[in-house]
Design a protein around this motif. Structure first.
Motif, PDB file in Angstrom:
ATOM      1  N   HIS A  79      -1.251   7.836   0.513  1.00 50.12           N
ATOM      2  CA  HIS A  79      -0.051   7.064   0.179  1.00 50.12           C
ATOM      3  C   HIS A  79       0.067   5.842   1.086  1.00 50.12           C
ATOM      4  N   GLU A  80      -0.219   6.026   2.384  1.00 50.88           N
ATOM      5  CA  GLU A  80      -0.134   4.902   3.310  1.00 50.88           C
ATOM      6  C   GLU A  80      -1.272   3.926   3.095  1.00 50.88           C
ATOM      7  N   VAL A  81      -2.455   4.423   2.769  1.00 53.37           N
ATOM      8  CA  VAL A  81      -3.582   3.527   2.474  1.00 53.37           C
ATOM      9  C   VAL A  81      -3.220   2.609   1.313  1.00 53.37           C
ATOM     10  N   LEU A  82      -2.690   3.198   0.249  1.00 56.31           N
ATOM     11  CA  LEU A  82      -2.309   2.398  -0.908  1.00 56.31           C
ATOM     12  C   LEU A  82      -1.161   1.464  -0.557  1.00 56.31           C
ATOM     13  N   GLY A  83      -0.223   1.950   0.275  1.00 61.83           N
ATOM     14  CA  GLY A  83       0.892   1.113   0.696  1.00 61.83           C
ATOM     15  C   GLY A  83       0.428  -0.099   1.479  1.00 61.83           C
ATOM     16  N   ARG A  84      -0.499   0.116   2.429  1.00 65.27           N
ATOM     17  CA  ARG A  84      -1.021  -1.013   3.210  1.00 65.27           C
ATOM     18  C   ARG A  84      -1.685  -2.035   2.288  1.00 65.27           C
ATOM     19  N   THR A  85      -2.415  -1.526   1.288  1.00 66.11           N
ATOM     20  CA  THR A  85      -3.126  -2.418   0.370  1.00 66.11           C
ATOM     21  C   THR A  85      -2.155  -3.228  -0.478  1.00 66.11           C
TER      22      THR A  85
END
Length: 224
Positions: A79-85
């Motif tokens: 979720h955070e990986v996608l959020g950062r992206t």
């Protein structure tokens, strides 16, 4: 493969690959001699993601490093990986047109409540939505609650489709690439589809007809 082969396979110039290596965006290859290294599919995948971030997302190198850091950190959840992206490529718009900020915030609450969304208050898209809605109020084009709910429903279905594309994958780089490309190009596609739908609905509701003296009608496409 050698760096020259990596360049041919990826479409990234050798000089750019070496720059990515120096900046730490691309991991080192397996050393075969003091001045030679071999690269593999993991390097191709990383170059594809870097190209997407730089060329499609238009991100500066410092931001690319931040996104790649999240991708590489196993302690960072998907979720955070996608959020950062997605956060990295999401604009916040301009100011919120002063006096119309409260009205814009009320509109955002209508949509988030209707769709049942739960989102971080620091999400840049929230600021972007408020900015756009405030401008609509300023221009005397404030949408009604029914319109806001329809927009929310359309956005929710689009987002559900986006996430289906990455929900079952284990490849963090692939997920980040899909999220980035899907968001940037998906936005453009949705805008085009919206205009197609607008034309169709407009034709159904408002197709202009000119009454002739003899009582016949004439489609606007035949008007000279």
């Amino acid at each position: 493969m050698r760096v020259s082969e990596l360049s041919r396979s990826s479409g990234v110039p050798v000089a750019t690959i070496k720059y990515y290596l120096r900046e730490g965006l691309l991991h080192r290859g397996a050393s075969t001699s003091p001045n030679q290294a071999r690269y593999d599919e993991s390097h191709l995948r990383r170059l594809r993601l870097i190209r997407a971030l730089v060329e499609v997302g238009g991100l500066p190198i410092a931001t690319v490093k931040d996104v790649l850091g999240a991708v590489d950190d196993p302690a960072t959840g998907m979720h955070e990986v996608l959020g950062r992206t997605v956060y990295a490529i999401t604009g916040t718009g301009g100011d919120e047109a002063g006096a119309f900020a409260d009205a814009a915030e009320a509109d955002v609450r209508v949509m988030t409540a209707h769709a049942g969304w739960h989102v971080s208050e620091r999400a840049p898209a929230l600021a972007g939505a408020r900015s756009v809605l405030a401008r609509l109020h300023e221009l005397g084009q404030a949408p009604g609650d029914d319109t806001l709910r329809l927009w929310a429903e359309a956005a929710d279905r689009a987002a559900e489709g986006d996430l289906r594309a990455i929900a079952h994958g284990d490849d963090r780089e692939g997920a980040a690439e899909t999220a980035l490309i899907g968001t940037v190009l998906g936005d453009a596609l949705l805008a085009a589809l919206r205009r197609i739908a607008q034309e169709s609905h407009s034709a159904a509701r408002f197709r202009p007809e000119c009454a002739r003296a003899d009582g016949e009608t004439m489609d606007s496409s035949t008007i000279g």
